[in-house]
Write a protein that holds these residues in place. Sequence first.
Motif, PDB file in Angstrom:
ATOM      1  N   LEU A 132       0.822  -1.209   0.000  1.00 23.03           N
ATOM      2  CA  LEU A 132       0.000   0.000   0.000  1.00 23.03           C
ATOM      3  C   LEU A 132       0.853   1.255   0.000  1.00 23.03           C
ATOM      4  O   LEU A 132       1.881   1.317   0.701  1.00 23.03           O
ATOM      5  CB  LEU A 132      -0.914   0.024   1.228  1.00 23.03           C
ATOM      6  N   ASP A 133       0.438   2.277  -0.753  1.00 19.05           N
ATOM      7  CA  ASP A 133       1.100   3.570  -0.642  1.00 19.05           C
ATOM      8  C   ASP A 133       0.506   4.317   0.553  1.00 19.05           C
ATOM      9  O   ASP A 133      -0.404   3.824   1.229  1.00 19.05           O
ATOM     10  CB  ASP A 133       0.999   4.372  -1.952  1.00 19.05           C
ATOM     11  N   TYR A 134       1.023   5.504   0.832  1.00 25.47           N
ATOM     12  CA  TYR A 134       0.584   6.229   2.031  1.00 25.47           C
ATOM     13  C   TYR A 134      -0.885   6.617   1.967  1.00 25.47           C
ATOM     14  O   TYR A 134      -1.598   6.530   2.977  1.00 25.47           O
ATOM     15  CB  TYR A 134       1.449   7.474   2.234  1.00 25.47           C
ATOM     16  N   ASP A 135      -1.348   7.041   0.807  1.00 30.15           N
ATOM     17  CA  ASP A 135      -2.751   7.448   0.701  1.00 30.15           C
ATOM     18  C   ASP A 135      -3.678   6.261   0.963  1.00 30.15           C
ATOM     19  O   ASP A 135      -4.701   6.395   1.645  1.00 30.15           O
ATOM     20  CB  ASP A 135      -3.038   8.042  -0.680  1.00 30.15           C
ATOM     21  N   GLN A 136      -3.334   5.110   0.428  1.00 26.58           N
ATOM     22  CA  GLN A 136      -4.154   3.914   0.633  1.00 26.58           C
ATOM     23  C   GLN A 136      -4.123   3.464   2.091  1.00 26.58           C
ATOM     24  O   GLN A 136      -5.165   3.161   2.690  1.00 26.58           O
ATOM     25  CB  GLN A 136      -3.657   2.790  -0.279  1.00 26.58           C
ATOM     26  N   ALA A 137      -2.934   3.441   2.683  1.00 23.82           N
ATOM     27  CA  ALA A 137      -2.808   2.985   4.073  1.00 23.82           C
ATOM     28  C   ALA A 137      -3.435   3.965   5.052  1.00 23.82           C
ATOM     29  O   ALA A 137      -3.926   3.566   6.117  1.00 23.82           O
ATOM     30  CB  ALA A 137      -1.334   2.780   4.416  1.00 23.82           C
TER      31      ALA A 137
END
Length: 333
Positions: A132-137
Amino acid sequence: MKAIVHEGKVGLDGLSIKEIQEPSLDSNQVKVKIITAGMNRRDLSVVTKRHGAEDPLLVPGSDATGIVEEVGEGVTRFKAGDEVVLNPGTGWETNSDSPPEGFEIVGFPDQGTFAEYICQSEKYVEHKPAHLDYDQAGVLGLAGLTAYRALFTRGKLTKDQTVLLPGIGSGVLTFALKFAKAKGARVIVTSRSVAKKKEALSLGADRAIDTHSDWNEELANESVDLLLESVGAATFNQSLDIIRKGGTIVTFGATTEDEVTINIRKFFYGQYNLLGSTMGSAEEFKEMIDFVATHQIVPHLDRVFSYEEYLETFKYIEESKNFGKIAISFSSL
Protein backbone atom coordinates in the motif's frame (compact mmCIF):
# COMPACT_ATOMS: atom_id res chain seq x y z
CA MET A 1 3.18 22.05 14.06
CA LYS A 2 0.30 22.70 11.68
CA ALA A 3 -3.03 21.05 12.46
CA ILE A 4 -6.66 21.16 11.38
CA VAL A 5 -8.45 22.25 14.54
CA HIS A 6 -11.98 22.86 15.74
CA GLU A 7 -12.68 25.57 18.30
CA GLY A 8 -14.80 28.60 19.07
CA LYS A 9 -17.77 28.06 16.76
CA VAL A 10 -20.41 25.44 16.14
CA GLY A 11 -20.01 22.95 13.28
CA LEU A 12 -17.85 23.48 10.23
CA ASP A 13 -17.51 27.21 11.01
CA GLY A 14 -15.20 26.26 13.88
CA LEU A 15 -12.64 24.56 11.63
CA SER A 16 -9.32 26.18 10.74
CA ILE A 17 -5.63 25.47 10.22
CA LYS A 18 -3.55 26.55 13.18
CA GLU A 19 -0.01 26.28 14.57
CA ILE A 20 -0.15 24.28 17.80
CA GLN A 21 2.44 22.68 20.05
CA GLU A 22 3.87 19.33 18.99
CA PRO A 23 2.90 16.41 21.24
CA SER A 24 5.53 15.24 23.74
CA LEU A 25 6.79 11.66 23.64
CA ASP A 26 6.25 9.40 26.65
CA SER A 27 7.77 6.02 27.39
CA ASN A 28 6.40 3.13 25.30
CA GLN A 29 5.16 5.62 22.69
CA VAL A 30 6.18 6.33 19.11
CA LYS A 31 6.12 9.77 17.54
CA VAL A 32 4.75 9.55 14.01
CA LYS A 33 5.11 12.14 11.26
CA ILE A 34 1.75 11.90 9.51
CA ILE A 35 1.82 11.60 5.74
CA THR A 36 -1.86 10.84 5.10
CA ALA A 37 -4.91 10.90 7.34
CA GLY A 38 -8.26 9.28 6.58
CA MET A 39 -11.57 11.12 6.79
CA ASN A 40 -14.50 9.30 8.39
CA ARG A 41 -18.11 10.27 8.95
CA ARG A 42 -17.32 10.15 12.66
CA ASP A 43 -15.02 13.16 12.21
CA LEU A 44 -17.92 15.13 10.78
CA SER A 45 -20.18 13.99 13.62
CA VAL A 46 -17.64 15.05 16.28
CA VAL A 47 -17.29 18.52 14.78
CA THR A 48 -21.01 19.14 14.22
CA LYS A 49 -22.00 18.01 17.73
CA ARG A 50 -19.58 20.27 19.60
CA HIS A 51 -21.32 23.31 21.04
CA GLY A 52 -18.92 26.14 20.33
CA ALA A 53 -17.00 28.58 22.51
CA GLU A 54 -17.06 26.44 25.66
CA ASP A 55 -15.38 23.48 23.89
CA PRO A 56 -11.56 23.33 24.08
CA LEU A 57 -9.43 23.20 20.95
CA LEU A 58 -9.66 19.79 19.31
CA VAL A 59 -7.64 18.16 16.55
CA PRO A 60 -10.15 15.79 14.90
CA GLY A 61 -9.27 12.66 12.92
CA SER A 62 -9.00 8.97 13.77
CA ASP A 63 -7.01 7.42 10.88
CA ALA A 64 -3.45 8.00 9.74
CA THR A 65 -0.30 6.51 8.32
CA GLY A 66 3.20 7.92 8.42
CA ILE A 67 6.82 7.48 9.42
CA VAL A 68 8.16 6.90 12.92
CA GLU A 69 10.30 9.90 13.78
CA GLU A 70 11.24 9.00 17.34
CA VAL A 71 10.61 6.20 19.83
CA GLY A 72 10.22 6.46 23.59
CA GLU A 73 12.00 4.48 26.25
CA GLY A 74 10.77 0.89 26.35
CA VAL A 75 9.59 0.71 22.73
CA THR A 76 10.62 -2.63 21.21
CA ARG A 77 8.53 -3.08 18.05
CA PHE A 78 9.51 0.04 16.11
CA LYS A 79 12.48 2.22 15.20
CA ALA A 80 12.88 5.60 13.56
CA GLY A 81 12.09 5.38 9.85
CA ASP A 82 9.50 2.61 10.09
CA GLU A 83 6.33 3.08 8.01
CA VAL A 84 3.30 2.55 10.23
CA VAL A 85 -0.50 2.63 10.40
CA LEU A 86 -2.28 3.89 13.51
CA ASN A 87 -5.05 1.96 15.21
CA PRO A 88 -7.96 4.43 15.56
CA GLY A 89 -9.00 2.89 18.89
CA THR A 90 -7.26 2.79 22.27
CA GLY A 91 -7.95 0.91 25.48
CA TRP A 92 -9.19 -2.30 23.82
CA GLU A 93 -6.26 -4.70 23.46
CA THR A 94 -7.65 -8.24 23.11
CA ASN A 95 -10.77 -9.49 21.39
CA SER A 96 -13.85 -9.55 23.61
CA ASP A 97 -17.64 -9.49 23.34
CA SER A 98 -17.70 -5.71 23.77
CA PRO A 99 -15.25 -2.85 24.34
CA PRO A 100 -13.94 -2.58 27.92
CA GLU A 101 -14.26 0.47 30.13
CA GLY A 102 -11.70 3.02 28.94
CA PHE A 103 -12.06 2.29 25.23
CA GLU A 104 -11.85 5.48 23.18
CA ILE A 105 -11.63 6.43 19.53
CA VAL A 106 -8.76 8.72 18.52
CA GLY A 107 -9.90 12.25 17.71
CA PHE A 108 -12.32 12.76 20.59
CA PRO A 109 -11.98 13.35 23.44
CA ASP A 110 -8.20 13.09 22.90
CA GLN A 111 -6.39 14.87 20.07
CA GLY A 112 -6.57 13.24 16.67
CA THR A 113 -4.67 12.66 13.45
CA PHE A 114 -5.35 15.79 11.37
CA ALA A 115 -1.93 17.22 12.22
CA GLU A 116 1.75 16.93 11.34
CA TYR A 117 2.59 14.67 14.30
CA ILE A 118 0.96 12.35 16.78
CA CYS A 119 2.33 10.31 19.69
CA GLN A 120 0.77 6.93 20.35
CA SER A 121 1.47 3.84 22.45
CA GLU A 122 3.21 1.17 20.39
CA LYS A 123 0.33 -1.17 21.38
CA TYR A 124 -1.90 0.74 18.97
CA VAL A 125 0.43 0.96 15.99
CA GLU A 126 1.18 -1.59 13.25
CA HIS A 127 3.62 -1.74 10.34
CA LYS A 128 2.16 -0.46 7.09
CA PRO A 129 1.40 -3.23 4.57
CA ALA A 130 4.20 -3.01 2.01
CA HIS A 131 1.90 -3.16 -1.03
CA LEU A 132 0.00 0.00 0.00
CA ASP A 133 1.10 3.57 -0.64
CA TYR A 134 0.58 6.23 2.03
CA ASP A 135 -2.75 7.45 0.70
CA GLN A 136 -4.15 3.91 0.63
CA ALA A 137 -2.81 2.99 4.07
CA GLY A 138 -3.99 6.25 5.60
CA VAL A 139 -7.66 5.33 5.12
CA LEU A 140 -7.38 1.74 6.29
CA GLY A 141 -7.87 1.94 10.04
CA LEU A 142 -11.36 2.77 11.25
CA ALA A 143 -13.39 1.54 8.28
CA GLY A 144 -11.26 -1.55 7.73
CA LEU A 145 -11.41 -2.55 11.40
CA THR A 146 -15.16 -1.96 11.59
CA ALA A 147 -15.78 -4.07 8.48
CA TYR A 148 -13.45 -6.83 9.67
CA ARG A 149 -15.10 -7.27 13.08
CA ALA A 150 -18.63 -7.00 11.66
CA LEU A 151 -17.98 -9.61 8.97
CA PHE A 152 -15.76 -12.11 10.71
CA THR A 153 -15.77 -11.74 14.51
CA ARG A 154 -19.48 -10.95 14.83
CA GLY A 155 -20.94 -12.20 11.55
CA LYS A 156 -18.82 -15.38 11.32
CA LEU A 157 -18.78 -15.09 7.53
CA THR A 158 -17.40 -18.18 5.80
CA LYS A 159 -16.51 -19.14 2.26
CA ASP A 160 -19.49 -19.68 -0.07
CA GLN A 161 -21.98 -17.81 2.13
CA THR A 162 -23.93 -14.85 0.73
CA VAL A 163 -23.69 -11.40 2.31
CA LEU A 164 -25.92 -8.41 1.53
CA LEU A 165 -24.58 -4.85 1.89
CA PRO A 166 -27.40 -2.26 1.77
CA GLY A 167 -26.39 1.29 0.86
CA ILE A 168 -23.01 0.53 -0.72
CA GLY A 169 -20.65 3.48 -1.02
CA SER A 170 -19.33 4.10 2.48
CA GLY A 171 -15.77 3.28 3.42
CA VAL A 172 -16.84 0.44 5.73
CA LEU A 173 -19.03 -1.23 3.13
CA THR A 174 -16.45 -0.98 0.34
CA PHE A 175 -13.99 -2.70 2.69
CA ALA A 176 -16.66 -5.27 3.55
CA LEU A 177 -17.17 -5.95 -0.16
CA LYS A 178 -13.45 -6.52 -0.73
CA PHE A 179 -12.96 -8.55 2.46
CA ALA A 180 -15.96 -10.80 1.75
CA LYS A 181 -14.83 -11.49 -1.81
CA ALA A 182 -11.31 -12.28 -0.56
CA LYS A 183 -12.90 -14.80 1.82
CA GLY A 184 -14.74 -16.44 -1.07
CA ALA A 185 -18.26 -15.22 -0.26
CA ARG A 186 -20.99 -14.11 -2.64
CA VAL A 187 -21.74 -10.37 -2.28
CA ILE A 188 -24.94 -8.50 -3.14
CA VAL A 189 -25.19 -4.72 -2.73
CA THR A 190 -27.94 -2.12 -2.88
CA SER A 191 -27.81 1.56 -3.76
CA ARG A 192 -30.08 4.34 -4.97
CA SER A 193 -27.27 5.45 -7.30
CA VAL A 194 -26.76 3.83 -10.70
CA ALA A 195 -23.11 4.95 -10.63
CA LYS A 196 -22.49 3.38 -7.23
CA LYS A 197 -24.05 0.10 -8.32
CA LYS A 198 -21.80 0.02 -11.39
CA GLU A 199 -18.77 0.85 -9.24
CA ALA A 200 -19.59 -1.95 -6.80
CA LEU A 201 -19.89 -4.44 -9.65
CA SER A 202 -16.51 -3.33 -10.98
CA LEU A 203 -15.02 -4.06 -7.54
CA GLY A 204 -16.33 -7.61 -7.54
CA ALA A 205 -19.92 -7.49 -6.27
CA ASP A 206 -21.95 -10.38 -7.72
CA ARG A 207 -25.23 -8.46 -7.88
CA ALA A 208 -26.36 -4.86 -7.40
CA ILE A 209 -29.99 -3.83 -6.94
CA ASP A 210 -31.83 -0.58 -6.32
CA THR A 211 -32.35 0.19 -2.63
CA HIS A 212 -35.92 1.33 -3.38
CA SER A 213 -36.84 -1.88 -5.21
CA ASP A 214 -38.68 -4.88 -3.74
CA TRP A 215 -35.71 -6.87 -2.41
CA ASN A 216 -37.68 -10.11 -2.11
CA GLU A 217 -38.73 -9.83 -5.75
CA GLU A 218 -35.26 -8.84 -6.97
CA LEU A 219 -33.52 -11.55 -4.92
CA ALA A 220 -36.14 -14.30 -5.11
CA ASN A 221 -33.50 -16.86 -6.08
CA GLU A 222 -30.98 -15.83 -3.39
CA SER A 223 -30.46 -17.03 0.18
CA VAL A 224 -28.85 -14.27 2.25
CA ASP A 225 -26.84 -15.63 5.19
CA LEU A 226 -25.42 -12.38 6.56
CA LEU A 227 -26.45 -8.74 6.19
CA LEU A 228 -24.48 -5.69 7.36
CA GLU A 229 -27.01 -3.02 8.35
CA SER A 230 -25.71 0.53 8.62
CA VAL A 231 -28.61 2.58 7.23
CA GLY A 232 -31.05 2.26 10.13
CA ALA A 233 -34.79 2.91 10.01
CA ALA A 234 -34.97 3.44 6.24
CA THR A 235 -33.92 -0.13 5.39
CA PHE A 236 -34.05 -2.18 8.59
CA ASN A 237 -37.35 -3.98 7.96
CA GLN A 238 -36.37 -4.70 4.37
CA SER A 239 -33.20 -6.21 5.79
CA LEU A 240 -35.19 -8.36 8.19
CA ASP A 241 -37.51 -9.46 5.37
CA ILE A 242 -34.69 -10.59 3.07
CA ILE A 243 -32.39 -12.47 5.47
CA ARG A 244 -32.88 -16.24 5.45
CA LYS A 245 -34.48 -17.87 8.49
CA GLY A 246 -31.74 -18.40 11.04
CA GLY A 247 -29.60 -15.79 9.30
CA THR A 248 -27.69 -12.92 10.90
CA ILE A 249 -27.92 -9.14 10.75
CA VAL A 250 -24.93 -7.21 12.10
CA THR A 251 -25.60 -3.52 12.65
CA PHE A 252 -22.84 -0.97 13.15
CA GLY A 253 -24.43 2.36 12.19
CA ALA A 254 -27.54 4.33 11.39
CA THR A 255 -27.24 6.99 8.72
CA THR A 256 -31.03 7.47 8.89
CA GLU A 257 -33.16 7.44 12.06
CA ASP A 258 -31.78 5.50 15.04
CA GLU A 259 -35.05 3.95 16.23
CA VAL A 260 -36.73 1.07 14.38
CA THR A 261 -39.93 -0.89 14.95
CA ILE A 262 -40.04 -4.61 14.17
CA ASN A 263 -42.58 -7.42 14.37
CA ILE A 264 -41.10 -9.32 17.29
CA ARG A 265 -43.23 -12.44 16.67
CA LYS A 266 -41.93 -12.66 13.10
CA PHE A 267 -38.43 -12.16 14.45
CA PHE A 268 -38.46 -15.01 16.94
CA TYR A 269 -40.34 -17.40 14.64
CA GLY A 270 -37.64 -16.72 12.04
CA GLN A 271 -34.88 -17.61 14.52
CA TYR A 272 -32.96 -14.53 13.38
CA ASN A 273 -29.74 -13.25 14.94
CA LEU A 274 -29.34 -9.50 15.47
CA LEU A 275 -25.88 -8.40 16.57
CA GLY A 276 -24.31 -5.03 17.25
CA SER A 277 -20.71 -4.19 16.39
CA THR A 278 -18.43 -1.22 16.97
CA MET A 279 -14.85 -0.85 15.76
CA GLY A 280 -12.63 -3.64 17.18
CA SER A 281 -9.73 -4.55 19.43
CA ALA A 282 -5.99 -4.11 18.84
CA GLU A 283 -5.86 -7.88 18.32
CA GLU A 284 -8.46 -7.62 15.55
CA PHE A 285 -6.69 -4.59 14.10
CA LYS A 286 -3.53 -6.67 13.66
CA GLU A 287 -5.58 -9.53 12.18
CA MET A 288 -7.16 -7.07 9.73
CA ILE A 289 -3.76 -5.67 8.70
CA ASP A 290 -2.45 -9.22 8.15
CA PHE A 291 -5.60 -10.11 6.15
CA VAL A 292 -5.10 -7.05 3.93
CA ALA A 293 -1.43 -7.94 3.38
CA THR A 294 -2.11 -11.63 2.71
CA HIS A 295 -4.83 -10.94 0.15
CA GLN A 296 -3.14 -7.82 -1.27
CA ILE A 297 -6.31 -5.81 -0.69
CA VAL A 298 -6.16 -2.17 -1.75
CA PRO A 299 -8.59 0.33 -0.17
CA HIS A 300 -10.89 2.00 -2.66
CA LEU A 301 -9.89 5.68 -2.67
CA ASP A 302 -12.53 8.08 -3.88
CA ARG A 303 -10.47 11.26 -3.53
CA VAL A 304 -7.36 12.69 -1.87
CA PHE A 305 -7.54 16.27 -0.57
CA SER A 306 -4.62 18.39 0.60
CA TYR A 307 -4.79 19.53 4.22
CA GLU A 308 -5.41 23.10 3.00
CA GLU A 309 -8.70 21.83 1.51
CA TYR A 310 -9.97 20.80 4.94
CA LEU A 311 -13.33 22.56 4.64
CA GLU A 312 -14.05 21.07 1.23
CA THR A 313 -13.14 17.64 2.64
CA PHE A 314 -15.68 17.89 5.47
CA LYS A 315 -18.39 19.13 3.09
CA TYR A 316 -17.64 16.32 0.64
CA ILE A 317 -18.36 13.61 3.21
CA GLU A 318 -21.28 15.58 4.64
CA GLU A 319 -22.95 15.41 1.22
CA SER A 320 -22.13 11.67 0.85
CA LYS A 321 -20.43 12.29 -2.47
CA ASN A 322 -17.86 9.58 -1.92
CA PHE A 323 -17.75 5.99 -3.07
CA GLY A 324 -15.10 4.49 -0.83
CA LYS A 325 -12.62 6.40 1.27
CA ILE A 326 -11.46 10.01 1.46
CA ALA A 327 -7.89 10.94 2.37
CA ILE A 328 -6.21 14.13 3.57
CA SER A 329 -2.59 14.51 2.52
CA PHE A 330 -0.04 16.14 4.82
CA SER A 331 2.89 15.12 2.59
CA SER A 332 3.69 18.70 1.55
CA LEU A 333 4.51 19.76 5.13
